[in-house]
Enzyme design. Sequence first.
Site, mmCIF file in Angstrom:
data_model
loop_
_atom_site.group_PDB
_atom_site.id
_atom_site.type_symbol
_atom_site.label_atom_id
_atom_site.label_comp_id
_atom_site.label_asym_id
_atom_site.label_seq_id
_atom_site.Cartn_x
_atom_site.Cartn_y
_atom_site.Cartn_z
ATOM 1 N N SER A 1 0.841 -1.027 0.087
ATOM 2 C CA SER A 1 -0.042 -0.046 -0.034
ATOM 3 C C SER A 1 0.765 1.366 0.079
ATOM 4 O O SER A 1 0.393 2.288 -0.625
ATOM 5 C CB SER A 1 -0.836 -0.050 1.270
ATOM 6 O OG SER A 1 -2.017 -1.065 1.002
ATOM 7 N N GLU B 1 -4.587 -4.335 -6.319
ATOM 8 C CA GLU B 1 -4.693 -2.791 -7.039
ATOM 9 C C GLU B 1 -5.036 -1.692 -5.967
ATOM 10 O O GLU B 1 -5.971 -0.951 -6.560
ATOM 11 C CB GLU B 1 -5.454 -2.757 -8.395
ATOM 12 C CG GLU B 1 -4.675 -3.461 -9.365
ATOM 13 C CD GLU B 1 -5.244 -3.358 -11.051
ATOM 14 O OE1 GLU B 1 -5.855 -2.272 -11.289
ATOM 15 O OE2 GLU B 1 -5.074 -4.397 -11.599
#
Length: 391
Positions: A140, A371
């Site tokens: 992240s 994603e």
Amino acid sequence: MPDRAPPPVDRLLPTDEARDLLALVRDIARREIAPTAAEEEDAAHFPRELFTLLSEAGLLGLPYDSAHGGGDQPYEVYLQVLEELATARLTVGLGVSVHTLATYALATHGTDEQRAAHLPAMLGGGLLGAYCLSEPASGSDAASLRTRAVRESGGDWVINGTKAWITHGGIADFYTVMARTGGEGPGGITAFLVPGDAEGLTAAPPERKMGLKGSPTAQLHFDGVRIPDARRLGEEGQGFAIALAALDSGRLGIAACAVGVAQAALDEAVAYARQRRQFGRPIADFQGLRFLLADMATRIEAGRALYLAAARLRDAGRPFAAQAAMAKLHCTDAAMQVTTDAVQVLGGYGYTADFPVERYLREAKVLQIVEGTNQIQRMVIARHLVGPETR
């Protein structure tokens, strides 16, 4: 198993060409993808031959310029193609989405010479791509990546480091790689186009995943990988901005795939409810189950409307990052709920591998992670509402 095929999704498409395209995709999905999906997923088989077929059919370059072999299709149409493919098998739908993501940097920031040299083979020449941003210690927090590219006196770049969670890792023909060329933070990252057979590039064994087993996910190791400056995409230090822009579009691809998985689960649940009898009548007659199916269908329609609204903003050249994050968040959460409910509709049978809904549930889970986790999507949305966090 269902005793008949479900009706196709009723789509409002912008052109006759788009309608013909979706009909072609449904035919390929029905004949070539769906029949072997369960068996091949169970065997962790990646269907490379299907991607060759999709490339030959012009389906690997739909949203890109026809001057380089693309399909000139708006995202509104391209995403519905992804949804149809994911309904038949997520490995295929997600694979096309990842390939499109990997092509983005070259298509949007490459020079004319770079695009002419590489795009035709990527979009219609049978090549398959992968996107390399995440690392073992920077998922992240992608701006903290450590893979480094150093420019030598002759102009070549030498890349060293490790990328993680790479879809198509080890089997891709090309990798779009984000590497650090400058100082700390996002401004020190540059994008590169690395051939899959580059010397010094190796892949670890694929991760052993809960679902999506047919799609290989692996670490990539760059050990002195040398590439010419002609394979640098965009300016030095522009790589992180390119990566984020690619992800805005990629998140719409994940949203569409999530709707596809959810639609497949709903189709299976409806068919089962119609034919399964308890207490002398089909279980579809019972109000509690009918309400459950109604909620499932509503979540799917809401998700489809949300990703299409974001796609139309993108097609119009308007900002869409917040809407893309909303679509990814809602559609993947909805897929998780719908697939869970589909298992409940089938009861004990839903918990067995004899029916596909348990696979759909396992596949839906990963879509909440890839994603950008859904927690990251909430951060993106909140920043658009109230600004960045204060320190």
